[in-house]
Design an enzyme around this catalytic site. Structure first.
Site, PDB file in Angstrom:
ATOM      1  N   ARG A   1      11.528  -0.785   7.598  1.00  0.00           N
ATOM      2  CA  ARG A   1      12.334  -1.572   8.538  1.00  0.00           C
ATOM      3  C   ARG A   1      13.748  -1.749   7.989  1.00  0.00           C
ATOM      4  NH1 ARG A   1       8.024  -4.966   9.482  1.00  0.00           N
ATOM      5  NH2 ARG A   1       7.087  -4.152  11.348  1.00  0.00           N
TER       6      ARG A   1
ATOM      7  N   LYS B   1     -12.627  -4.523  11.151  1.00  0.00           N
ATOM      8  CA  LYS B   1     -13.366  -3.553  10.326  1.00  0.00           C
ATOM      9  C   LYS B   1     -14.776  -3.344  10.889  1.00  0.00           C
ATOM     10  CE  LYS B   1     -10.778  -4.520   6.108  1.00  0.00           C
ATOM     11  NZ  LYS B   1     -10.625  -5.487   5.024  1.00  0.00           N
TER      12      LYS B   1
ATOM     13  N   GLU C   1     -10.644   6.547   5.832  1.00  0.00           N
ATOM     14  CA  GLU C   1     -11.579   6.037   4.818  1.00  0.00           C
ATOM     15  C   GLU C   1     -11.120   4.696   4.249  1.00  0.00           C
ATOM     16  OE1 GLU C   1     -14.595   7.921   3.391  1.00  0.00           O
ATOM     17  OE2 GLU C   1     -14.790   5.776   3.052  1.00  0.00           O
TER      18      GLU C   1
ATOM     19  N   LYS D   1      -6.511  -1.027  10.083  1.00  0.00           N
ATOM     20  CA  LYS D   1      -7.676  -1.541  10.810  1.00  0.00           C
ATOM     21  C   LYS D   1      -7.334  -1.947  12.225  1.00  0.00           C
ATOM     22  CE  LYS D   1      -6.982  -3.886   7.598  1.00  0.00           C
ATOM     23  NZ  LYS D   1      -6.537  -4.337   6.291  1.00  0.00           N
TER      24      LYS D   1
ATOM     25  N   GLU E   1      -3.531  -9.849   3.964  1.00  0.00           N
ATOM     26  CA  GLU E   1      -2.697  -9.231   4.988  1.00  0.00           C
ATOM     27  C   GLU E   1      -1.334  -9.929   4.964  1.00  0.00           C
ATOM     28  OE1 GLU E   1      -3.762  -6.579   7.001  1.00  0.00           O
ATOM     29  OE2 GLU E   1      -5.314  -6.706   5.486  1.00  0.00           O
TER      30      GLU E   1
ATOM     31  N   VAL F   1       0.839  -1.207   0.000  1.00  0.00           N
ATOM     32  CA  VAL F   1       0.000   0.000   0.000  1.00  0.00           C
ATOM     33  C   VAL F   1       0.873   1.256   0.000  1.00  0.00           C
ATOM     34  CG1 VAL F   1      -1.655   1.328   1.375  1.00  0.00           C
ATOM     35  CG2 VAL F   1      -2.003  -1.120   1.036  1.00  0.00           C
TER      36      VAL F   1
ATOM     37  N   GLY G   1      -6.502  -4.094  -2.321  1.00  0.00           N
ATOM     38  CA  GLY G   1      -5.629  -3.906  -3.480  1.00  0.00           C
ATOM     39  C   GLY G   1      -4.914  -2.568  -3.343  1.00  0.00           C
TER      40      GLY G   1
ATOM     41  N   VAL H   1     -11.779   0.549   5.765  1.00  0.00           N
ATOM     42  CA  VAL H   1     -12.891  -0.377   5.483  1.00  0.00           C
ATOM     43  C   VAL H   1     -13.380  -0.090   4.068  1.00  0.00           C
ATOM     44  CG1 VAL H   1     -15.124  -1.243   6.297  1.00  0.00           C
ATOM     45  CG2 VAL H   1     -13.600  -0.096   7.904  1.00  0.00           C
TER      46      VAL H   1
HETATM   47  N1  HSE Z   1      -6.669  -8.107   3.713  1.00  0.00           N
HETATM   48  C1  HSE Z   1      -7.673  -7.124   3.521  1.00  0.00           C
HETATM   49  C2  HSE Z   1      -8.784  -7.736   2.658  1.00  0.00           C
HETATM   50  C3  HSE Z   1      -7.079  -5.920   2.845  1.00  0.00           C
HETATM   51  O1  HSE Z   1      -8.544  -8.767   2.035  1.00  0.00           O
HETATM   52  O2  HSE Z   1      -9.891  -7.201   2.622  1.00  0.00           O
HETATM   53  C4  HSE Z   1      -7.962  -4.730   2.798  1.00  0.00           C
HETATM   54  O3  HSE Z   1      -8.302  -4.282   4.074  1.00  0.00           O
END
Ligand code: HSE
Length: 431
Positions: free
Chosen positions: A59, A216, A141, A117, A201, A32, A313, A144
């Site tokens: 990192r 969420k 925003e 989240k 994730e 992201v 995404g 979620v």
């Molecule tokens: N891992 C989360 C999903 C990413 O698949 O919805 C977006 O929050």
């Protein structure tokens, strides 16, 4: 007779107007963060101001990144707060150091945009209180339904936002996996694909165990019900217990199994759950496939409202984050989740009275026990049943039941298990 005062020249609204573009300190340069940097460096023509990335917290400063050397990298987060950028974009994910850095930025009144989240679900009370106390914009925003801008819209439209319940599909990874499994792809292939596309994730167990969805859901409850509910106090079920055959039988019964969240509140208590549910094909969420997310806001003054679109995404998330950056600069008045939150409560996990999708497995099924009679004796009435079949070496049968309380169903299934040795797996029907 009316008297009309002469027109006065109104002073223009006092927005901050960044002369040299909006300076952004970026915490995190993963999927992201890199997409935010890429979009900020080459923004769409519609962007109001140019963006400038002052640096990115990573990192490992030596690891090659998609942004190459276009973004300076540092492993010292504090260095990005001084001199103060116009906005912090927090794309680290996880709890620390995200919490500490966000609180430090808020303390210095640097607007914060986050898609994190876990941070908001676990430390929301602290972070929102700090933002309210200092008057620092905090936008989330993209936390979620990342690619669907709806939270800010409702924060500014309080009449439209006065509704008592919602349900939705808020995890793109599990919706993608179940959609692919329904089309006969394997669970592990679908998960690997979701990871390749940057939906999942970093630790996909948060997706598949329902933790991401519950987090969420906690954010949505805070936003719409104005209640602080801990994500780990919400009943959350993952998708690991589902078989591909469950998805095929759900289709044969006229629906689909979807990873849903639902919440309802009445000013006294909140009920909520996150987990797979049987969604009849007449339901608006039944058509939400793949990585798509959706939320159905129910009982709004103008009727039910459905928002749908990409929920995960890098690019959709980055676009939403950059719009949040602009809003944070313009400081559009929003209903931040500040002092209006009543006592912290736990969401009641019990399902309301609902229909059920059930899978029974056990050797005794082949002998044709009177399942309908055994369940009926406990007040559970069956609606549909498949022929039993052998699957994974076990005899299995799928059923749907008319609405009843969860406790009643559990008692009936226990009695059935005791009488026949069958195991039961069940999910709610979403109404
Ligand atoms: N891992 C989360 C999903 C990413 O698949 O919805 C977006 O929050």
């Amino acid at each position: 007779m009316f008297t009309v005062a002469p027109a006065r020249t109104l002073a223009p609204a006092t927005h901050r107007s960044p002369r040299n573009g909006v300076s952004i300190a970026l915490f995190g340069l993963g999927h992201v963060g890199s997409a935010v940097a890429g979009l900020a460096l080459e923004p769409p023509r519609a962007a109001r101001w140019p963006f400038r990335i002052t640096g990115a917290l990573v990192r490992d400063v030596h690891r090659p990144r998609p942004t190459g050397n276009a973004v300076a990298r540092t492993s010292a987060g504090d260095s990005l707060l001084d001199p103060a950028p116009d906005v912090i974009v927090e794309a680290l994910g996880g709890l620390e150091p995200a919490r500490t850095l966000v609180l430090k930025a808020i303390e210095r009144r640097i607007p914060v945009v986050t898609a994190n989240k876990s941070l908001l679900a676990v430390h929301g009370d602290e972070v929102f209180a700090a933002a309210a106390a200092t008057g620092t914009p905090l936008r989330y925003e993209a936390a979620v339904l990342a690619g669907v801008p709806f939270l800010g819209t409702f924060a500014r439209r309080r009449i439209a936002a006065s509704f008592p319940s919602f349900c939705g599909v808020v995890n793109g990874t599990t919706n993608f996996i179940l959609t692919e499994m329904a089309a006969s792809r394997s669970y592990s292939e679908a998960l690997a694909d979701a990871q390749r596309r940057g939906f999942a994730e970093p630790d996909p167990s948060n997706d598949v165990l329902g933790i991401d969805a519950a987090q969420k859901l906690a954010i949505l409850i805070r936003h719409f019900a104005q209640c602080s509910v801990r994500a780990d106090a919400i009943e959350a079920t993952g998708i690991a217990g589902l078989w591909a055959r469950d998805l095929h039988h759900a289709a044969a019964f006229g629906g689909a199994i979807k990873p849903v969240v639902a919440a309802a509140w009445d000013g006294v208590e909140v009920t909520a759950f996150a987990g797979p549910a049987f969604v009849p094909s007449s339901h608006a969420l039944a058509r939400i496939d793949g990585v798509q997310n959706a939320i159905l806001l129910r009982g709004a003054p103008g009727g039910d409202l459905l928002f749908a679109g990409p929920g995960a995404g890098p690019l959709p998330t980055a676009a939403t984050i950059l719009d949040d950056v602009v809003e944070a600069i313009e400081d559009v008045e929003t209903r931040t989740m500040d002092g209006g939150i009543p006592d912290v409560r736990a969401a009641r996990p019990e399902a309301p009275v609902t229909g059920w999708f059930i899978r029974l497995t056990g050797a005794a099924l082949a002998a044709g026990p009177d399942i309908s009679g055994l369940l009926g004796a406990h007040g559970v009435r069956l609606r549909r049943a498949s022929e039993e079949e052998v699957h994974d070496g076990r005899t299995a049968q799928w059923l749907t039941a008319y609405p009843c309380e969860r406790r009643r169903l559990e008692t009936a299934l226990c009695a059935l298990g005791a009488a026949t040795g069958c195991d039961a797996f069940c999910v709610r029907e979403l109404t």
